[in-house]
Write a protein that holds these residues in place. Structure first.
Motif, PDB file in Angstrom:
ATOM      1  N   GLY A 115     -30.848 -43.635  14.378  1.00  0.00           N
ATOM      2  CA  GLY A 115     -31.966 -42.700  14.266  1.00  0.00           C
ATOM      3  C   GLY A 115     -31.937 -41.591  15.298  1.00  0.00           C
ATOM      4  N   LYS A 116     -30.843 -41.444  16.021  1.00  0.00           N
ATOM      5  CA  LYS A 116     -30.764 -40.424  17.073  1.00  0.00           C
ATOM      6  C   LYS A 116     -30.246 -39.087  16.562  1.00  0.00           C
ATOM      7  CE  LYS A 116     -29.954 -43.825  20.683  1.00  0.00           C
ATOM      8  NZ  LYS A 116     -28.939 -44.452  21.512  1.00  0.00           N
ATOM      9  N   ALA A 117     -29.598 -39.100  15.402  1.00  0.00           N
ATOM     10  CA  ALA A 117     -28.969 -37.876  14.891  1.00  0.00           C
ATOM     11  C   ALA A 117     -30.019 -36.898  14.375  1.00  0.00           C
ATOM     12  CB  ALA A 117     -28.004 -38.220  13.768  1.00  0.00           C
ATOM     13  N   ILE A 118     -29.658 -35.621  14.419  1.00  0.00           N
ATOM     14  CA  ILE A 118     -30.473 -34.586  13.791  1.00  0.00           C
ATOM     15  C   ILE A 118     -29.984 -34.508  12.349  1.00  0.00           C
ATOM     16  CG2 ILE A 118     -31.048 -32.135  13.781  1.00  0.00           C
ATOM     17  CD1 ILE A 118     -30.343 -32.174  16.822  1.00  0.00           C
ATOM     18  N   PRO A 119     -30.847 -34.747  11.367  1.00  0.00           N
ATOM     19  CA  PRO A 119     -30.392 -34.828   9.975  1.00  0.00           C
ATOM     20  C   PRO A 119     -29.660 -33.572   9.520  1.00  0.00           C
ATOM     21  CG  PRO A 119     -32.679 -35.516  10.169  1.00  0.00           C
ATOM     22  CD  PRO A 119     -32.283 -34.964  11.497  1.00  0.00           C
ATOM     23  N   ASN A 120     -28.495 -33.758   8.917  1.00  0.00           N
ATOM     24  CA  ASN A 120     -27.692 -32.670   8.377  1.00  0.00           C
ATOM     25  C   ASN A 120     -27.481 -32.985   6.900  1.00  0.00           C
ATOM     26  OD1 ASN A 120     -25.633 -30.981   7.524  1.00  0.00           O
ATOM     27  ND2 ASN A 120     -24.528 -31.099   9.461  1.00  0.00           N
ATOM     28  N   GLN A 121     -27.972 -32.098   6.032  1.00  0.00           N
ATOM     29  CA  GLN A 121     -27.927 -32.365   4.591  1.00  0.00           C
ATOM     30  C   GLN A 121     -26.500 -32.540   4.073  1.00  0.00           C
ATOM     31  OE1 GLN A 121     -30.639 -33.179   2.919  1.00  0.00           O
ATOM     32  NE2 GLN A 121     -31.705 -32.882   4.858  1.00  0.00           N
ATOM     33  N   GLN A 122     -25.537 -31.819   4.664  1.00  0.00           N
ATOM     34  CA  GLN A 122     -24.147 -31.956   4.224  1.00  0.00           C
ATOM     35  C   GLN A 122     -23.625 -33.369   4.499  1.00  0.00           C
ATOM     36  OE1 GLN A 122     -22.381 -28.626   6.402  1.00  0.00           O
ATOM     37  NE2 GLN A 122     -21.865 -27.681   4.441  1.00  0.00           N
ATOM     38  N   ILE A 123     -23.915 -33.875   5.682  1.00  0.00           N
ATOM     39  CA  ILE A 123     -23.449 -35.223   6.038  1.00  0.00           C
ATOM     40  C   ILE A 123     -24.154 -36.257   5.171  1.00  0.00           C
ATOM     41  CG2 ILE A 123     -23.403 -36.977   7.865  1.00  0.00           C
ATOM     42  CD1 ILE A 123     -22.902 -34.704   9.860  1.00  0.00           C
ATOM     43  N   ILE A 124     -25.438 -36.066   4.943  1.00  0.00           N
ATOM     44  CA  ILE A 124     -26.185 -37.019   4.111  1.00  0.00           C
ATOM     45  C   ILE A 124     -25.614 -37.034   2.691  1.00  0.00           C
ATOM     46  CG2 ILE A 124     -28.445 -37.564   3.116  1.00  0.00           C
ATOM     47  CD1 ILE A 124     -29.674 -36.419   5.729  1.00  0.00           C
ATOM     48  N   SER A 125     -25.259 -35.865   2.150  1.00  0.00           N
ATOM     49  CA  SER A 125     -24.691 -35.840   0.794  1.00  0.00           C
ATOM     50  C   SER A 125     -23.302 -36.484   0.781  1.00  0.00           C
ATOM     51  CB  SER A 125     -24.645 -34.415   0.235  1.00  0.00           C
ATOM     52  OG  SER A 125     -23.823 -33.592   1.011  1.00  0.00           O
ATOM     53  N   LYS A 126     -22.511 -36.323   1.847  1.00  0.00           N
ATOM     54  CA  LYS A 126     -21.211 -37.008   1.941  1.00  0.00           C
ATOM     55  C   LYS A 126     -21.424 -38.525   1.927  1.00  0.00           C
ATOM     56  CE  LYS A 126     -18.561 -33.836   4.922  1.00  0.00           C
ATOM     57  NZ  LYS A 126     -17.891 -33.819   6.236  1.00  0.00           N
ATOM     58  N   LEU A 127     -22.443 -38.969   2.686  1.00  0.00           N
ATOM     59  CA  LEU A 127     -22.738 -40.401   2.752  1.00  0.00           C
ATOM     60  C   LEU A 127     -23.152 -40.916   1.372  1.00  0.00           C
ATOM     61  CD1 LEU A 127     -24.668 -40.529   6.136  1.00  0.00           C
ATOM     62  CD2 LEU A 127     -22.550 -41.738   5.641  1.00  0.00           C
ATOM     63  N   GLU A 128     -23.978 -40.140   0.665  1.00  0.00           N
ATOM     64  CA  GLU A 128     -24.419 -40.551  -0.673  1.00  0.00           C
ATOM     65  C   GLU A 128     -23.226 -40.720  -1.610  1.00  0.00           C
ATOM     66  OE1 GLU A 128     -28.926 -38.714  -1.164  1.00  0.00           O
ATOM     67  OE2 GLU A 128     -27.224 -37.422  -1.629  1.00  0.00           O
ATOM     68  N   ARG A 129     -22.292 -39.755  -1.561  1.00  0.00           N
ATOM     69  CA  ARG A 129     -21.108 -39.818  -2.427  1.00  0.00           C
ATOM     70  C   ARG A 129     -20.233 -41.023  -2.066  1.00  0.00           C
ATOM     71  NH1 ARG A 129     -18.783 -34.709  -1.217  1.00  0.00           N
ATOM     72  NH2 ARG A 129     -20.763 -33.726  -0.804  1.00  0.00           N
ATOM     73  N   ALA A 130     -20.014 -41.229  -0.764  1.00  0.00           N
ATOM     74  CA  ALA A 130     -19.126 -42.305  -0.319  1.00  0.00           C
ATOM     75  C   ALA A 130     -19.720 -43.681  -0.615  1.00  0.00           C
ATOM     76  CB  ALA A 130     -18.850 -42.168   1.169  1.00  0.00           C
ATOM     77  N   LEU A 131     -21.046 -43.796  -0.457  1.00  0.00           N
ATOM     78  CA  LEU A 131     -21.689 -45.101  -0.635  1.00  0.00           C
ATOM     79  C   LEU A 131     -22.147 -45.323  -2.077  1.00  0.00           C
ATOM     80  CD1 LEU A 131     -23.769 -45.087   2.659  1.00  0.00           C
ATOM     81  CD2 LEU A 131     -21.728 -46.443   2.207  1.00  0.00           C
ATOM     82  N   GLY A 132     -22.164 -44.250  -2.863  1.00  0.00           N
ATOM     83  CA  GLY A 132     -22.597 -44.369  -4.248  1.00  0.00           C
ATOM     84  C   GLY A 132     -24.060 -44.733  -4.354  1.00  0.00           C
ATOM     85  N   ALA A 133     -24.871 -44.276  -3.396  1.00  0.00           N
ATOM     86  CA  ALA A 133     -26.304 -44.595  -3.408  1.00  0.00           C
ATOM     87  C   ALA A 133     -27.092 -43.338  -3.091  1.00  0.00           C
ATOM     88  CB  ALA A 133     -26.597 -45.659  -2.373  1.00  0.00           C
ATOM     89  N   LYS A 134     -28.318 -43.284  -3.615  1.00  0.00           N
ATOM     90  CA  LYS A 134     -29.183 -42.158  -3.328  1.00  0.00           C
ATOM     91  C   LYS A 134     -29.932 -42.466  -2.035  1.00  0.00           C
ATOM     92  CE  LYS A 134     -30.941 -39.651  -6.687  1.00  0.00           C
ATOM     93  NZ  LYS A 134     -31.770 -39.191  -7.809  1.00  0.00           N
ATOM     94  N   LEU A 135     -29.676 -41.661  -1.004  1.00  0.00           N
ATOM     95  CA  LEU A 135     -30.283 -41.922   0.309  1.00  0.00           C
ATOM     96  C   LEU A 135     -31.538 -41.078   0.520  1.00  0.00           C
ATOM     97  CD1 LEU A 135     -27.009 -41.942   2.426  1.00  0.00           C
ATOM     98  CD2 LEU A 135     -28.252 -43.908   1.560  1.00  0.00           C
ATOM     99  N   ARG A 136     -31.514 -39.870   0.013  1.00  0.00           N
ATOM    100  CA  ARG A 136     -32.691 -39.012   0.137  1.00  0.00           C
ATOM    101  C   ARG A 136     -33.629 -39.349  -0.992  1.00  0.00           C
ATOM    102  NH1 ARG A 136     -29.066 -33.626   0.737  1.00  0.00           N
ATOM    103  NH2 ARG A 136     -27.792 -34.849  -0.648  1.00  0.00           N
ATOM    104  N   GLY A 137     -34.917 -39.278  -0.748  1.00  0.00           N
ATOM    105  CA  GLY A 137     -35.938 -39.632  -1.738  1.00  0.00           C
ATOM    106  C   GLY A 137     -35.639 -39.160  -3.150  1.00  0.00           C
ATOM    107  N   LYS A 138     -36.629 -39.083  -3.962  1.00  0.00           N
ATOM    108  CA  LYS A 138     -36.451 -38.644  -5.354  1.00  0.00           C
ATOM    109  C   LYS A 138     -36.169 -37.163  -5.377  1.00  0.00           C
ATOM    110  CE  LYS A 138     -37.826 -42.733  -6.808  1.00  0.00           C
ATOM    111  NZ  LYS A 138     -37.373 -43.492  -5.682  1.00  0.00           N
ATOM    112  N   LYS A 139     -35.108 -36.757  -6.061  1.00  0.00           N
ATOM    113  CA  LYS A 139     -34.750 -35.336  -6.119  1.00  0.00           C
ATOM    114  C   LYS A 139     -35.502 -34.657  -7.245  1.00  0.00           C
ATOM    115  CE  LYS A 139     -30.276 -35.496  -3.969  1.00  0.00           C
ATOM    116  NZ  LYS A 139     -28.873 -35.309  -4.088  1.00  0.00           N
TER     117      LYS A 139
END
Length: 139
Positions: A115-139
């Motif tokens: 929880g120390k990171a400053i959220p970066n949408q690019q990294i979050i979208s990479k994580l979503e693709r790699a993990l195959g899960a939706k991490l950000r709320g409902k789009k």
């Protein structure tokens, strides 16, 4: 050929006079002292201090001092931390393996999960693709 004559006077070639910077260097000053030449020393008024920057509070500084708003970086929300950890555990990946998959440093994954990171949408979208899960709320 009456108008052509040769000038047989000796030509003296000298080095250029030292520049201001060269005259200030220690060797030149010491050489001048040995020869007995006159040396001028000038004390600079604010040399070696930062008085000019901190002597008076400028208008902007005063404004910043009077500002009571508490500013902080946005942090990774708890739901996102848990979602990243859960998705990573489901895929049986370590933080280092996940970082390698998304081409980031392991430290980035560690910061997101703590929880120390400053959220970066690019990294979050990479994580979503790699993990195959939706991490950000409902789009």
């Amino acid at each position: 050929m009456a108008g052509i004559s040769q000038d047989w006077e000796p030509v003296v070639i000298r080095k250029k006079a030292p520049t201001a910077a060269a005259r200030k260097d220690e060797k030149a000053v010491n050489a001048a002292r040995r020869v007995g030449a006159e040396i001028e020393t000038v004390k600079k008024s604010n040399a070696g201090t930062n008085k000019a920057a901190s002597s008076g509070t400028s208008l902007n500084t005063r404004k910043l001092d009077e500002d009571t708003e508490n500013l902080a970086h946005e942090k990774v929300p708890t739901e996102l931390k848990k979602a990243i950890m859960q998705a990573r555990m489901d895929k049986k990946l370590t933080q280092a393996q996940l970082a390698q998959i998304i081409n980031e440093k392991p430290q980035i994954i560690q910061e997101y999960e703590s929880g120390k990171a400053i959220p970066n949408q690019q990294i979050i979208s990479k994580l979503e693709r790699a993990l195959g899960a939706k991490l950000r709320g409902k789009k």
